[in-house]
Design a protein around this motif. Structure first.
Motif, PDB file in Angstrom:
ATOM      1  N   ASN A   1       8.996  -3.983  -2.233  1.00  0.00           N
ATOM      2  CA  ASN A   1       8.715  -4.553  -3.541  1.00  0.00           C
ATOM      3  C   ASN A   1       8.454  -3.379  -4.489  1.00  0.00           C
ATOM      4  O   ASN A   1       7.503  -2.621  -4.277  1.00  0.00           O
ATOM      5  N   PRO A   2       9.276  -3.206  -5.527  1.00  0.00           N
ATOM      6  CA  PRO A   2       9.111  -2.046  -6.411  1.00  0.00           C
ATOM      7  C   PRO A   2       7.736  -1.972  -7.082  1.00  0.00           C
ATOM      8  O   PRO A   2       7.169  -0.893  -7.212  1.00  0.00           O
ATOM      9  N   GLN A   3       7.190  -3.124  -7.490  1.00  0.00           N
ATOM     10  CA  GLN A   3       5.878  -3.102  -8.137  1.00  0.00           C
ATOM     11  C   GLN A   3       4.787  -2.701  -7.147  1.00  0.00           C
ATOM     12  O   GLN A   3       3.890  -1.928  -7.481  1.00  0.00           O
ATOM     13  N   LEU A   4       4.862  -3.213  -5.942  1.00  0.00           N
ATOM     14  CA  LEU A   4       3.877  -2.857  -4.925  1.00  0.00           C
ATOM     15  C   LEU A   4       4.009  -1.384  -4.561  1.00  0.00           C
ATOM     16  O   LEU A   4       3.006  -0.682  -4.423  1.00  0.00           O
ATOM     17  N   THR A   5       5.221  -0.895  -4.437  1.00  0.00           N
ATOM     18  CA  THR A   5       5.430   0.515  -4.128  1.00  0.00           C
ATOM     19  C   THR A   5       4.836   1.397  -5.221  1.00  0.00           C
ATOM     20  O   THR A   5       4.215   2.419  -4.933  1.00  0.00           O
ATOM     21  N   ALA A   6       4.976   0.994  -6.480  1.00  0.00           N
ATOM     22  CA  ALA A   6       4.390   1.751  -7.588  1.00  0.00           C
ATOM     23  C   ALA A   6       2.859   1.727  -7.511  1.00  0.00           C
ATOM     24  O   ALA A   6       2.207   2.752  -7.756  1.00  0.00           O
ATOM     25  N   LEU A   7       2.278   0.578  -7.165  1.00  0.00           N
ATOM     26  CA  LEU A   7       0.826   0.500  -7.000  1.00  0.00           C
ATOM     27  C   LEU A   7       0.342   1.400  -5.863  1.00  0.00           C
ATOM     28  O   LEU A   7      -0.690   2.052  -5.972  1.00  0.00           O
ATOM     29  N   ILE A   8       1.100   1.419  -4.774  1.00  0.00           N
ATOM     30  CA  ILE A   8       0.733   2.267  -3.638  1.00  0.00           C
ATOM     31  C   ILE A   8       0.768   3.735  -4.055  1.00  0.00           C
ATOM     32  O   ILE A   8      -0.140   4.506  -3.723  1.00  0.00           O
ATOM     33  N   LEU A   9       1.779   4.124  -4.790  1.00  0.00           N
ATOM     34  CA  LEU A   9       1.878   5.501  -5.290  1.00  0.00           C
ATOM     35  C   LEU A   9       0.681   5.824  -6.181  1.00  0.00           C
ATOM     36  O   LEU A   9       0.069   6.888  -6.051  1.00  0.00           O
ATOM     37  N   GLY A  10       0.330   4.897  -7.073  1.00  0.00           N
ATOM     38  CA  GLY A  10      -0.832   5.101  -7.935  1.00  0.00           C
ATOM     39  C   GLY A  10      -2.115   5.222  -7.136  1.00  0.00           C
ATOM     40  O   GLY A  10      -2.983   6.042  -7.456  1.00  0.00           O
ATOM     41  N   TYR A  11      -2.251   4.417  -6.102  1.00  0.00           N
ATOM     42  CA  TYR A  11      -3.430   4.478  -5.240  1.00  0.00           C
ATOM     43  C   TYR A  11      -3.522   5.835  -4.543  1.00  0.00           C
ATOM     44  O   TYR A  11      -4.585   6.457  -4.513  1.00  0.00           O
ATOM     45  N   ARG A  12      -2.407   6.297  -4.035  1.00  0.00           N
ATOM     46  CA  ARG A  12      -2.421   7.599  -3.357  1.00  0.00           C
ATOM     47  C   ARG A  12      -2.781   8.725  -4.317  1.00  0.00           C
ATOM     48  O   ARG A  12      -3.521   9.647  -3.963  1.00  0.00           O
ATOM     49  N   LYS A  13      -2.252   8.672  -5.538  1.00  0.00           N
ATOM     50  CA  LYS A  13      -2.576   9.687  -6.542  1.00  0.00           C
ATOM     51  C   LYS A  13      -4.055   9.637  -6.897  1.00  0.00           C
ATOM     52  O   LYS A  13      -4.719  10.677  -6.989  1.00  0.00           O
ATOM     53  N   ALA A  14      -4.578   8.426  -7.122  1.00  0.00           N
ATOM     54  CA  ALA A  14      -5.992   8.275  -7.470  1.00  0.00           C
ATOM     55  C   ALA A  14      -6.894   8.746  -6.325  1.00  0.00           C
ATOM     56  O   ALA A  14      -7.910   9.386  -6.565  1.00  0.00           O
TER      57      ALA A  14
ATOM     58  N   VAL B   1      -7.806  -0.618  -4.208  1.00  0.00           N
ATOM     59  CA  VAL B   1      -7.909  -1.236  -2.888  1.00  0.00           C
ATOM     60  C   VAL B   1      -7.948  -2.750  -3.049  1.00  0.00           C
ATOM     61  O   VAL B   1      -7.220  -3.480  -2.367  1.00  0.00           O
ATOM     62  N   ALA B   2      -8.764  -3.213  -3.986  1.00  0.00           N
ATOM     63  CA  ALA B   2      -8.863  -4.653  -4.221  1.00  0.00           C
ATOM     64  C   ALA B   2      -7.536  -5.227  -4.712  1.00  0.00           C
ATOM     65  O   ALA B   2      -7.146  -6.326  -4.320  1.00  0.00           O
ATOM     66  N   ALA B   3      -6.841  -4.460  -5.567  1.00  0.00           N
ATOM     67  CA  ALA B   3      -5.561  -4.929  -6.105  1.00  0.00           C
ATOM     68  C   ALA B   3      -4.443  -4.877  -5.069  1.00  0.00           C
ATOM     69  O   ALA B   3      -3.494  -5.655  -5.149  1.00  0.00           O
ATOM     70  N   LEU B   4      -4.558  -3.983  -4.106  1.00  0.00           N
ATOM     71  CA  LEU B   4      -3.493  -3.779  -3.125  1.00  0.00           C
ATOM     72  C   LEU B   4      -3.631  -4.617  -1.873  1.00  0.00           C
ATOM     73  O   LEU B   4      -2.630  -4.955  -1.238  1.00  0.00           O
ATOM     74  N   ARG B   5      -4.843  -4.935  -1.480  1.00  0.00           N
ATOM     75  CA  ARG B   5      -5.053  -5.551  -0.167  1.00  0.00           C
ATOM     76  C   ARG B   5      -4.206  -6.806   0.032  1.00  0.00           C
ATOM     77  O   ARG B   5      -3.487  -6.920   1.026  1.00  0.00           O
ATOM     78  N   LEU B   6      -4.241  -7.753  -0.877  1.00  0.00           N
ATOM     79  CA  LEU B   6      -3.494  -9.000  -0.697  1.00  0.00           C
ATOM     80  C   LEU B   6      -1.985  -8.781  -0.772  1.00  0.00           C
ATOM     81  O   LEU B   6      -1.254  -9.273   0.093  1.00  0.00           O
ATOM     82  N   PRO B   7      -1.462  -8.033  -1.763  1.00  0.00           N
ATOM     83  CA  PRO B   7      -0.008  -7.823  -1.777  1.00  0.00           C
ATOM     84  C   PRO B   7       0.505  -7.063  -0.542  1.00  0.00           C
ATOM     85  O   PRO B   7       1.585  -7.367  -0.036  1.00  0.00           O
TER      86      PRO B   7
ATOM     87  N   PRO C   1      -5.631   1.122   5.582  1.00  0.00           N
ATOM     88  CA  PRO C   1      -5.117   2.280   6.329  1.00  0.00           C
ATOM     89  C   PRO C   1      -3.748   2.739   5.810  1.00  0.00           C
ATOM     90  O   PRO C   1      -2.954   1.942   5.309  1.00  0.00           O
ATOM     91  N   ASP C   2      -3.513   4.040   5.920  1.00  0.00           N
ATOM     92  CA  ASP C   2      -2.225   4.597   5.497  1.00  0.00           C
ATOM     93  C   ASP C   2      -1.057   3.902   6.190  1.00  0.00           C
ATOM     94  O   ASP C   2      -0.004   3.705   5.586  1.00  0.00           O
ATOM     95  N   ALA C   3      -1.236   3.531   7.450  1.00  0.00           N
ATOM     96  CA  ALA C   3      -0.153   2.854   8.183  1.00  0.00           C
ATOM     97  C   ALA C   3       0.233   1.542   7.510  1.00  0.00           C
ATOM     98  O   ALA C   3       1.411   1.181   7.482  1.00  0.00           O
ATOM     99  N   ALA C   4      -0.737   0.829   6.954  1.00  0.00           N
ATOM    100  CA  ALA C   4      -0.439  -0.430   6.259  1.00  0.00           C
ATOM    101  C   ALA C   4       0.339  -0.154   4.981  1.00  0.00           C
ATOM    102  O   ALA C   4       1.298  -0.863   4.656  1.00  0.00           O
ATOM    103  N   LEU C   5      -0.058   0.894   4.265  1.00  0.00           N
ATOM    104  CA  LEU C   5       0.648   1.257   3.042  1.00  0.00           C
ATOM    105  C   LEU C   5       2.085   1.665   3.355  1.00  0.00           C
ATOM    106  O   LEU C   5       3.022   1.240   2.676  1.00  0.00           O
TER     107      LEU C   5
END
Length: 116
Positions: free
Chosen positions: A99-112, A13-19, A88-92
Motif C-alpha cells: 500500500n503506497p500510503q502505508l509504505t510512506a507512513l512506515i518511511l516517515g516512522y523510520r525517519k522520525a 506507532v498509533a497511526a501505523l499499528r492498525l494499518p 517490530p521492524d519485522a512487521a514493518l
C-alpha cells in the motif's frame, strides 16, 4: 494535518499499528486460502507439513510468521520480539510495498525514530 516526517514516533506507532495489522492479516488470509486446510492436532500438523510442496512449505512458514506478527501487534507478544516493542521492524518490513500510503507512513516512522 501533520506530515509523517513531523510527527512524533509514538503518534506514528498509533497511526501505523492498525494499518500494518490489516496488511499482515490480509496477506496471511490469502496464504491460508491458498494452502490446504491446516489441522490443529500436532501429529496431523506434522503430516500436513510433510505433504506440502516446497513452495507451499515456504508459504506455510510465512503464514506462521505473519500470524505471530499479527498477534504481537494485537498485544500478544510473539517469541523473538521484545514484548515492549509495539511495532517490530519485522512487521514493518512485512507490510511494506503493499500500500503506497502505508509504505510512506512506515518511511516517515523510520525517519522520525532515527532522529529521536
Amino acid at each position: 494535518m501533520t506530515t509523517a516526517s513531523h510527527t512524533a514516533p509514538g503518534d506514528l506507532v498509533a497511526a501505523l499499528r492498525l494499518p500494518v495489522w490489516n496488511t499482515l492479516s490480509a496477506r496471511a488470509e490469502g496464504l491460508r486460502r491458498a494452502l490446504p486446510p491446516r489441522p490443529d492436532a500436532p501429529a496431523a500438523r506434522h503430516a500436513w507439513l510433510c505433504s506440502l510442496t516446497p513452495e507451499q512449505a515456504r508459504d506455510a512458514a510465512l503464514l506462521d510468521h505473519l500470524d505471530a506478527l499479527c498477534g504481537h501487534l494485537a498485544g500478544r507478544p510473539a517469541l523473538g520480539y521484545d514484548a515492549d516493542d509495539p511495532l517490530p521492524d519485522a512487521a514493518l518490513e512485512a507490510a511494506e510495498g503493499f500500500n503506497p500510503q502505508l509504505t510512506a507512513l512506515i518511511l516517515g516512522y523510520r525517519k522520525a525514530r532515527a532522529t529521536s
